[in-house]
Design a protein around this motif. Sequence first.
Motif, PDB file in Angstrom:
ATOM      1  N   GLY A   7      50.004  30.234  48.764  1.00 50.67           N
ATOM      2  CA  GLY A   7      50.730  29.923  47.532  1.00 50.67           C
ATOM      3  C   GLY A   7      51.992  30.739  47.379  1.00 50.67           C
ATOM      4  O   GLY A   7      53.038  30.227  46.966  1.00 50.67           O
ATOM      5  N   THR A   8      51.924  32.018  47.716  1.00 50.96           N
ATOM      6  CA  THR A   8      53.101  32.887  47.627  1.00 50.96           C
ATOM      7  C   THR A   8      54.184  32.439  48.593  1.00 50.96           C
ATOM      8  O   THR A   8      55.372  32.394  48.237  1.00 50.96           O
ATOM      9  N   ILE A   9      53.795  32.068  49.807  1.00 47.63           N
ATOM     10  CA  ILE A   9      54.776  31.611  50.800  1.00 47.63           C
ATOM     11  C   ILE A   9      55.418  30.296  50.371  1.00 47.63           C
ATOM     12  O   ILE A   9      56.651  30.139  50.421  1.00 47.63           O
ATOM     13  N   PHE A  23      36.944  19.558  40.178  1.00 46.48           N
ATOM     14  CA  PHE A  23      37.915  18.551  39.741  1.00 46.48           C
ATOM     15  C   PHE A  23      39.282  19.192  39.509  1.00 46.48           C
ATOM     16  O   PHE A  23      40.312  18.661  39.943  1.00 46.48           O
ATOM     17  N   VAL A  24      39.302  20.338  38.831  1.00 48.61           N
ATOM     18  CA  VAL A  24      40.563  21.059  38.591  1.00 48.61           C
ATOM     19  C   VAL A  24      41.194  21.485  39.912  1.00 48.61           C
ATOM     20  O   VAL A  24      42.417  21.401  40.098  1.00 48.61           O
ATOM     21  N   TYR A  25      40.355  21.908  40.852  1.00 50.67           N
ATOM     22  CA  TYR A  25      40.836  22.372  42.158  1.00 50.67           C
ATOM     23  C   TYR A  25      41.545  21.255  42.917  1.00 50.67           C
ATOM     24  O   TYR A  25      42.659  21.440  43.427  1.00 50.67           O
ATOM     25  N   TYR A  26      40.914  20.092  43.004  1.00 50.84           N
ATOM     26  CA  TYR A  26      41.526  18.987  43.738  1.00 50.84           C
ATOM     27  C   TYR A  26      42.721  18.405  42.997  1.00 50.84           C
ATOM     28  O   TYR A  26      43.675  17.930  43.619  1.00 50.84           O
ATOM     29  N   LEU A  27      42.699  18.447  41.678  1.00 46.16           N
ATOM     30  CA  LEU A  27      43.859  18.026  40.900  1.00 46.16           C
ATOM     31  C   LEU A  27      45.040  18.958  41.181  1.00 46.16           C
ATOM     32  O   LEU A  27      46.183  18.501  41.341  1.00 46.16           O
ATOM     33  N   ALA A  28      44.754  20.255  41.254  1.00 44.58           N
ATOM     34  CA  ALA A  28      45.801  21.235  41.554  1.00 44.58           C
ATOM     35  C   ALA A  28      46.333  21.068  42.976  1.00 44.58           C
ATOM     36  O   ALA A  28      47.538  21.186  43.217  1.00 44.58           O
ATOM     37  N   CYS A  29      45.432  20.768  43.928  1.00 44.38           N
ATOM     38  CA  CYS A  29      45.865  20.546  45.320  1.00 44.38           C
ATOM     39  C   CYS A  29      46.772  19.329  45.421  1.00 44.38           C
ATOM     40  O   CYS A  29      47.774  19.344  46.157  1.00 44.38           O
ATOM     41  N   LEU A  30      46.439  18.272  44.683  1.00 42.38           N
ATOM     42  CA  LEU A  30      47.284  17.078  44.676  1.00 42.38           C
ATOM     43  C   LEU A  30      48.643  17.380  44.065  1.00 42.38           C
ATOM     44  O   LEU A  30      49.679  16.912  44.551  1.00 42.38           O
ATOM     45  N   LEU A  78      53.982  35.511  40.260  1.00 46.08           N
ATOM     46  CA  LEU A  78      53.408  36.638  40.996  1.00 46.08           C
ATOM     47  C   LEU A  78      52.404  37.405  40.151  1.00 46.08           C
ATOM     48  O   LEU A  78      51.351  37.835  40.647  1.00 46.08           O
ATOM     49  N   THR A  79      52.701  37.584  38.872  1.00 48.24           N
ATOM     50  CA  THR A  79      51.804  38.321  37.979  1.00 48.24           C
ATOM     51  C   THR A  79      50.477  37.589  37.813  1.00 48.24           C
ATOM     52  O   THR A  79      49.395  38.188  37.910  1.00 48.24           O
ATOM     53  N   ILE A  80      50.554  36.275  37.560  1.00 46.68           N
ATOM     54  CA  ILE A  80      49.338  35.489  37.335  1.00 46.68           C
ATOM     55  C   ILE A  80      48.495  35.405  38.605  1.00 46.68           C
ATOM     56  O   ILE A  80      47.274  35.614  38.571  1.00 46.68           O
ATOM     57  N   THR A  81      49.135  35.091  39.744  1.00 41.01           N
ATOM     58  CA  THR A  81      48.376  34.962  40.993  1.00 41.01           C
ATOM     59  C   THR A  81      47.774  36.295  41.435  1.00 41.01           C
ATOM     60  O   THR A  81      46.653  36.324  41.961  1.00 41.01           O
ATOM     61  N   THR A  82      48.500  37.392  41.206  1.00 41.65           N
ATOM     62  CA  THR A  82      47.960  38.712  41.546  1.00 41.65           C
ATOM     63  C   THR A  82      46.747  39.038  40.694  1.00 41.65           C
ATOM     64  O   THR A  82      45.736  39.545  41.199  1.00 41.65           O
ATOM     65  N   ALA A  83      46.838  38.731  39.391  1.00 42.14           N
ATOM     66  CA  ALA A  83      45.707  38.965  38.485  1.00 42.14           C
ATOM     67  C   ALA A  83      44.508  38.111  38.888  1.00 42.14           C
ATOM     68  O   ALA A  83      43.365  38.594  38.919  1.00 42.14           O
ATOM     69  N   GLU A  84      44.758  36.836  39.205  1.00 46.10           N
ATOM     70  CA  GLU A  84      43.674  35.951  39.638  1.00 46.10           C
ATOM     71  C   GLU A  84      43.041  36.453  40.932  1.00 46.10           C
ATOM     72  O   GLU A  84      41.812  36.417  41.080  1.00 46.10           O
ATOM     73  N   MET A 121      46.517  26.877  39.319  1.00 49.47           N
ATOM     74  CA  MET A 121      45.323  26.128  38.926  1.00 49.47           C
ATOM     75  C   MET A 121      44.269  26.139  40.028  1.00 49.47           C
ATOM     76  O   MET A 121      43.068  26.225  39.763  1.00 49.47           O
ATOM     77  N   ALA A 122      44.708  26.045  41.287  1.00 50.66           N
ATOM     78  CA  ALA A 122      43.758  25.959  42.416  1.00 50.66           C
ATOM     79  C   ALA A 122      42.928  27.234  42.551  1.00 50.66           C
ATOM     80  O   ALA A 122      41.731  27.177  42.854  1.00 50.66           O
ATOM     81  N   ILE A 123      43.546  28.396  42.312  1.00 54.67           N
ATOM     82  CA  ILE A 123      42.832  29.665  42.466  1.00 54.67           C
ATOM     83  C   ILE A 123      41.748  29.822  41.404  1.00 54.67           C
ATOM     84  O   ILE A 123      40.801  30.604  41.577  1.00 54.67           O
ATOM     85  N   LEU A 124      41.829  29.061  40.317  1.00 54.98           N
ATOM     86  CA  LEU A 124      40.806  29.136  39.270  1.00 54.98           C
ATOM     87  C   LEU A 124      39.438  28.684  39.770  1.00 54.98           C
ATOM     88  O   LEU A 124      38.411  29.074  39.218  1.00 54.98           O
ATOM     89  N   HIS A 125      39.422  27.851  40.812  1.00 53.22           N
ATOM     90  CA  HIS A 125      38.139  27.326  41.317  1.00 53.22           C
ATOM     91  C   HIS A 125      37.246  28.422  41.901  1.00 53.22           C
ATOM     92  O   HIS A 125      36.112  28.606  41.427  1.00 53.22           O
ATOM     93  N   PRO A 126      37.680  29.182  42.922  1.00 52.02           N
ATOM     94  CA  PRO A 126      36.806  30.232  43.452  1.00 52.02           C
ATOM     95  C   PRO A 126      36.623  31.406  42.498  1.00 52.02           C
ATOM     96  O   PRO A 126      35.690  32.201  42.676  1.00 52.02           O
ATOM     97  N   LEU A 127      37.480  31.518  41.499  1.00 53.88           N
ATOM     98  CA  LEU A 127      37.362  32.588  40.514  1.00 53.88           C
ATOM     99  C   LEU A 127      36.435  32.197  39.374  1.00 53.88           C
ATOM    100  O   LEU A 127      35.460  32.892  39.072  1.00 53.88           O
ATOM    101  N   GLY A 128      36.735  31.055  38.732  1.00 54.45           N
ATOM    102  CA  GLY A 128      36.015  30.655  37.529  1.00 54.45           C
ATOM    103  C   GLY A 128      34.557  30.328  37.762  1.00 54.45           C
ATOM    104  O   GLY A 128      33.683  30.767  36.995  1.00 54.45           O
ATOM    105  N   HIS A 129      34.263  29.574  38.817  1.00 53.41           N
ATOM    106  CA  HIS A 129      32.873  29.205  39.068  1.00 53.41           C
ATOM    107  C   HIS A 129      32.029  30.415  39.431  1.00 53.41           C
ATOM    108  O   HIS A 129      30.873  30.533  39.000  1.00 53.41           O
ATOM    109  N   SER A 130      32.573  31.351  40.206  1.00 54.38           N
ATOM    110  CA  SER A 130      31.830  32.566  40.562  1.00 54.38           C
ATOM    111  C   SER A 130      31.558  33.408  39.321  1.00 54.38           C
ATOM    112  O   SER A 130      30.485  34.015  39.188  1.00 54.38           O
ATOM    113  N   LEU A 131      32.510  33.435  38.406  1.00 49.82           N
ATOM    114  CA  LEU A 131      32.323  34.182  37.157  1.00 49.82           C
ATOM    115  C   LEU A 131      31.200  33.573  36.326  1.00 49.82           C
ATOM    116  O   LEU A 131      30.369  34.294  35.750  1.00 49.82           O
ATOM    117  N   LEU A 132      31.140  32.244  36.285  1.00 52.78           N
ATOM    118  CA  LEU A 132      30.070  31.565  35.548  1.00 52.78           C
ATOM    119  C   LEU A 132      28.719  31.745  36.238  1.00 52.78           C
ATOM    120  O   LEU A 132      27.676  31.746  35.569  1.00 52.78           O
TER     121      LEU A 132
END
Length: 309
Positions: free
Chosen positions: A66-68, A245-252, A10-16, A273-284
């Motif tokens: 993810g929370t559900i 790649f990380v996103y689809y790996l996480a989805c699998l 919950l802490t990590i997903t909320t922060a992300e 891992m999946a939430i890193l995709h819309p977060l990380g790429h937008s940050l870059l």
Amino acid sequence: MFGIEDHIFLTITTAEFIIGMFVNRYIGLVACVDWIKKKKISTIDYILTSLSLSRTGLLCVMTVNGTILALYPGVCENEKINVVLNIFWSFTNYSSMWFATCLNVFYLFKIANFSHQLFLWLKWRIERVVHWSLLGSLAISMLISLIQATLTNSDYDFLKIAKHKRNVTELFHVSKIQYFNPLTLFNLLAIIPFTVLLISFFFLITSLWRHSKQMKSSVTGSRNSSTEVHVGAMKTVTSFLFFLFVYYLACLLATFSYLMKESRLAMMSGEIMAILHPLGHSLLLIVGNSKLRLTSVRMLRYGKTACMM
């Protein structure tokens, strides 16, 4: 009662979620402010605004889903809730993917230099091409979502059976053919933007190689502004490929977590891992875009000055 791993999740997903929402809303806000000032929106701002909106929705759906799945798996047994989440995920996921691909194609036509007639024809009409590409991407995403709403969820039926199997070996005796869903064919459309992305990356590398070769044959071999722009665009495309790649790996990982011994932990890891995709790429994107980067620096300076008063 939640355990330690639940609180960590919950802490990590909320922060992300908070960081991702701030980053994507910031991109959209800067583009909209510039639109209001100039009373005209540029093509790049048009793409970035569309991308930020789709990723804002994707973050919301992924966080809720993810929370559900991780903490309240019993809720997923409600087929209506499951279908609604799948509809919103399909729309935001595909629109985000297609909009990001349009962004990378825009960089290609603005930066690369080729003498082919088709390339020049598209380059001269890039604004119109991007406009219709975004509308087409939105239409495809809506189409897949509507099909998702009208068809039953085959994976939902299969997973209900999988939960009652004792081991992995028994799952191989469950035929997925009877649970085949025509939506699977539409999911293969994800190959199209990925292929376009790889083609864009290849042409950018080719353009950079040709430009570097011309620079070496000139008086100086130092890197000029064109080389820097090529490298910057390649970094943007490469970062998107990495996070995709990380996103689809996480989805699998999340999808097939029921096959693993620590299925709940695998599910949580996949969602994080999946939430890193819309977060990380937008940050870059903020770091790689001069306007977004300079605006963020000014905001930090204003914030620092306000805190010191």
